[in-house]
Design an enzyme around this catalytic site. Structure first.
Site, PDB file in Angstrom:
ATOM      1  N   ASP A 133       0.623  -1.013   0.170  1.00 41.95           N
ATOM      2  CA  ASP A 133      -0.155  -0.108  -0.180  1.00 41.95           C
ATOM      3  C   ASP A 133       0.838   1.409  -0.024  1.00 41.95           C
ATOM      4  O   ASP A 133       2.017   1.190   0.272  1.00 41.95           O
ATOM      5  CB  ASP A 133      -0.902   0.131   1.215  1.00 41.95           C
ATOM      6  CG  ASP A 133      -1.915  -1.032   1.253  1.00 41.95           C
ATOM      7  OD1 ASP A 133      -2.172  -1.673   0.138  1.00 41.95           O
ATOM      8  OD2 ASP A 133      -2.397  -1.494   2.296  1.00 41.95           O
ATOM      9  N   LYS A 134       0.179   2.284  -0.359  1.00 40.30           N
ATOM     10  CA  LYS A 134       1.069   3.621  -0.448  1.00 40.30           C
ATOM     11  C   LYS A 134       1.459   4.087   1.007  1.00 40.30           C
ATOM     12  O   LYS A 134       2.610   4.442   0.797  1.00 40.30           O
ATOM     13  CB  LYS A 134       0.079   4.878  -1.124  1.00 40.30           C
ATOM     14  CG  LYS A 134       0.738   6.155  -0.792  1.00 40.30           C
ATOM     15  CD  LYS A 134      -0.462   7.144  -1.599  1.00 40.30           C
ATOM     16  CE  LYS A 134       0.098   8.452  -1.618  1.00 40.30           C
ATOM     17  NZ  LYS A 134      -0.053   9.273  -0.212  1.00 40.30           N
TER      18      LYS A 134
END
Length: 299
Positions: A133-134
């Protein structure tokens, strides 16, 4: 780049195409070498994929040129933990998306990697084998070419460090619960009876009255798996407001891919790489006295 294989006695009399598949060369790459590349050679002489190979022969072929990429090169700082001609492992900071999306069309890890390749006079595409994930930090494995990509996929194990809310008993545990979409949400996931089988194994390394430091190994690869499973057992990740955590002590979900093992596509050696917790997680762990009595080297 040229790849070389010696034909072993047990492959005597095989057709070349079949022999190459036993070496891990995909059907797609074989087709590309035939039609786009320079073809295959046995002891320096051209050979077709339907011809027979013999024990002791050297089979060689050059990888076809890398395709063009639509990713714009941008000078984004990279932390490269491992790199050779076939694989690279990058330490991604939190807040940086792995590859361009509708919401993040540029300034991603992919943009930085293409810039890095071009600065070295190389061409290539960005082939992440695992994505995070970011706002998750840590290790991302990338294949350097079309040959390595399928051989690296499925040959990776990862250990994440997570700081979760609440005090968990020290030692091992596991969460085995199916994960699916949460209502109509595109992003959110939840434990649901009609979800996909999901298993997370974990070890609680340290705990205070308010937080616990947990080493998590996702045995399946579901979206947000660790975040969902920890919330499911009543211990959401610190900072994970999507799954019930609070952002009072850290501004993003406290999750970091700290250790990775992967099988090298050529040497078949198992390679271990690691990177320490970033400063935001380390500060919270330090304040909660969660850093003593364990080491990344144990994973």
């Amino acid at each position: 780049m040229e790849l070389r294989y010696v034909v072993p006695p047990e492959s005597e009399g095989m057709r070349l195409g079949i022999f190459l598949r036993t070496c891990g060369v995909t059907a797609g790459l074989i087709k590309s070498v035939k039609h786009v590349g320079q073809g295959f050679f046995a002891d320096g002489r051209s050979i077709h994929t339907d011809q027979i190979v013999h024990a002791g022969q050297w089979i060689t072929f050059a990888l076809p040129p890398e395709p063009a990429t639509s990713v714009t090169p941008q000078p984004i700082p990279l932390s490269i933990v491992f790199e050779d001609e076939f694989a690279a492992v990058l330490n991604k900071p939190a807040g940086l998306a792995v590859h361009p999306t509708l919401n993040y069309p540029d300034h991603t890890l992919a943009n930085g990697w293409i810039y890095y390749l071009k600065s070295q006079g190389k061409s290539g595409v960005f082939r992440p084998v695992n994505r995070i994930d970011k706002n998750t930090s840590g290790l991302v494995l990338c294949a350097q070419n079309a040959f390595a990509a399928p051989l690296l996929a499925g040959q990776v194990s990862k250990c994440y460090l997570a700081i979760v809310q609440g005090s968990l008993p020290l030692g091992p545990g596991r969460v085995e619960a199916p994960i699916g979409r949460r209502g109509d949400s595109i992003i959110g996931r939840c434990v649901t009876s009609d979800g996909k089988y999901s298993l997370t194994e974990y070890t609680v390394l340290a705990a205070s009255s308010d937080y616990s430091l947990v080493a998590c190994r996702p045995c399946t690869g579901r979206t947000h798996q660790i975040r969902v499973h920890m919330a499911y057992i009543g211990h959401p990740l610190a900072g994970d407001t999507l799954y019930g955590g609070t952002a009072q002590r850290i501004g993003r979900h406290a999750l970091h891919c700290g250790v990775m093992h992967f099988v090298h596509p050529v040497t078949r050696e198992t390679i271990r790489v690691s990177c320490p917790m970033p400063s935001d997680m380390e500060a919270l762990a330090q304040a909660e006295h969660l850093l003593d009595g364990w080491s990344l080297e144990q994973f």
